[in-house]
Write an enzyme that holds these catalytic residues in place. Sequence first.
Site, PDB file in Angstrom:
ATOM      1  N   GLU A 110       0.829  -1.213   0.000  1.00 28.72           N
ATOM      2  CA  GLU A 110       0.000   0.000   0.000  1.00 28.72           C
ATOM      3  C   GLU A 110       0.859   1.257   0.000  1.00 28.72           C
ATOM      4  OE1 GLU A 110      -2.979  -0.633  -0.719  1.00 28.72           O
ATOM      5  OE2 GLU A 110      -2.818  -2.762  -0.257  1.00 28.72           O
ATOM      6  N   GLU A 113      -1.609  -2.584 -10.073  1.00 31.94           N
ATOM      7  CA  GLU A 113      -1.564  -3.706  -9.140  1.00 31.94           C
ATOM      8  C   GLU A 113      -0.444  -4.702  -9.449  1.00 31.94           C
ATOM      9  OE1 GLU A 113      -2.862  -3.557  -6.430  1.00 31.94           O
ATOM     10  OE2 GLU A 113      -4.524  -2.152  -6.666  1.00 31.94           O
TER      11      GLU A 113
END
Length: 867
Positions: A303, A325
């Site tokens: 993150e 991602e």
Amino acid sequence: MSVAPKTQYLKDYKIPDYMITHIDLVFDIQDKKTIVSSKLQMTKTLSPDAEAPIELVGENLSLISVKKNGVALTQDDYQITSEKLIITQNKDINFTLDIEVEIRPDLNTSCEGLYLSGDAYCTQCEPEGFRKITYYVDRPDNMATFKARVIADKKLYPFLLCNGNKLGSGDLENGRHFVDWEDPFKKPSYLFALVAGDFDVLEDFFKTVSGRNVKLQIFVDKGNLEKSRFAMESLKHAMRWDEETFGLEYDLDIYMIVAVDSFNMGAMENKGLNIFNSSYVLANEKAATDSDFQNIEGVIGHEYFHNWTGNRVTCRDWFQLTLKEGLTVFRDQEFSSDMQSRPVKRIEDVKRLKENQFPEDAGPMSHPIRPESFIEINNFYTMTIYEKGAEVIRMIETLIGKDQFKKGMTKYFELFDGHAATTEDFIHAMELASKKDLTEFKNWYSRSGTPTLKMTSEHTGGVYKLHIEQIYPQTPMKAPEGNILHIPLKLAFYNEKGVEVYPETLIEITMLKQSFEFKIKENVIPSLNRNFSAPVHIDFPYAIKDLQLLMGHDSDSFNRYESAQKVYLVTLKKITDELKKSADVSKLLEDIAVPWGLILKDKKLDPAFMAYILDIPSEATLFQELKNADVEINAKAISLLKNHLANSFEADLLKNFQEMSKLAKGDLSSTTMGARALKNLCLDFINRIPHHESIVNDHFNNAETMTEEIAGLRAILSKHGMNGKWAIDAFDKKWRHDGLVMQKWFGVQAAVLPAEELFERITELAVHPAYNAKIPNFIRSIYISMAKANMRAFHHKSGKGLKVIADKIIEVDQFNPQIASRLSTVFSFITKVSGEQKASARAELTRILENKPSKDTFEIVSKLLAE
């Protein structure tokens, strides 16, 4: 569902007619309702004389008022549908809209938009949750600057958090207060975040490479402060690593993490205010396993790394999801590799890919890492987008080299910082930096399925020829005509004594059929796809003795592990075949015992690596390897093999267990974790020897870490089922106060109890006082654990296992479609079975469809039934 939901296509992409460039938000949090006021600064992207209605998306909103350029609009000026606010007339190029809506977070059980997790308000806006907060151009290519004021009762909600930097705060009448926030960086709405609640706060500072002091804060439920310290250290490690590895410095004055229990995903990278599933923040050695600590480190890193690969540069549309991602998974894998043991981390990552993404790519849900279409984007947060996407990034690094890859990353940010980009943009940056043509490589983004490299060889006149053919599986999403993959393959060669005689080299496969020559005089065995250089199946006619040689001598740790797994799987397949004929399997068991025993006795091996290479494939893995697998025969084959190994090497297992018990005490270093992993593996085998029951019980009763305690419980239940209820009750009594630990308790029972016992027990678990039927982690702990780990229960011949899961999907879909759709994917096995197994699965899927599911679940189930 009477009408099929609409499908969206990549080919139909166009920029929106109107963009929002800035938004001012005010959240007035009141009892049982929240009033959201927004001022949108908008601009038309069409030509000045073109007219088009203003369309803003919104769901479950009660409109109070709307103004355009300060003038209130009447109901004649706009239309409201279940999904949109449409202002029918507009001639302005630049204008403002003031919108006020009422929302009900207390009734929002979807864990999307603004909702309650316990007593705290929090948000989840990726991918399309912001539309549940206010009307907006809710798509990733609309990047705007945000200001927000949050107002709430000061006693109930002393912490009011939002993205960016804090501008100010103050008290209001009636015991209420406000906090103002501003994020100076443009972002899409999916990165917006808000939290309001009362927490314990762990604070620290990080000094960046340029000398700035960044405040770090982790917000946790009261009483959990000590469990957040490992997460804080992981965050600081990640920040330093990104500076040292990619030259990327954090850009705000504050970085906040909030841990919440009700969360659909692992965590969310909202700019400056990350919201985490509490399982990826809270940990101590008594209550968390070594895997938990490793996951926390990896997800904290993931993150944080999104701040650049996802936030500063985001994706143009959701078809480009792997852009952020896949790249960020690659980055978090590299970070964890540097923090832990790189060879072991690589084995862990590929093991996860092969156990989860390879089956996904072989079933009805197969899709490219950049899909061409979808009904519900929530269904594409998949192992393919993330894990296979990371492997595609890794192949780029392999092809151009680490130094050129880092230059490519620098070029990527230089070109696209502050913009919404595409996968083509990323490839372009890599080509500019490396001067390498990656045109053919881009085919990886549009081809689904796992390729197979079928290989043969010939060796004459001192020349070893390797012939390679690319074979692509048939998948639901067909690749464009002429789509041939560019595959980097690392290989080396070993002689018959296990000596490396041809060092590792890289070949690039760019044609459907291609041959390569190597000048080698002696007989050799190829070590192929070293370090898993490409996400492919290798089909080479290895003899078992050749695999055993690589298993014992290959200098590439991953290939040594992979060779062992191939030996085990080939043997297990043969055992299942013989068991169907009621034939003797003793010779097969003995053949595998010899190389296994040599590794068990090898004191030079890293314990963590030894724990992996000695591990026998699970029932779930064997099920994926076989067509029309009989789960009972599979279980018997694995049990026979493990029992034989346990009895053949009893003394060595006991010795390793005792040695690892001494090393397993202490810190969270990779060495200590490795010792615990090997200790637990030895326990699994010792548990199969009748007269060592006291060792297993002592391991459970006297465990100093959760890694050991949960392994002890698993061992007891694996052997005794519900006759081990004394251990179930002891664990329950000790840990009932801790929800995260109890999720492990639920999960172990669902994963290992015998089918008939589980069908009775699962009803009791669902009403246990510690179980919360609305929290995703609890749902996963029982039902995902059963479906993915307990093959004999899920695939029980009575059909009860399938019915349990189908019932839960129908129930959960009523309040959390995301979790229901993900649970539906466990039926992907339908492609591997036939006859009654397939008929039973189809019947349950049809029943789900007849219950008119959400579009999330409809998309998954309809694809499974279309198989």
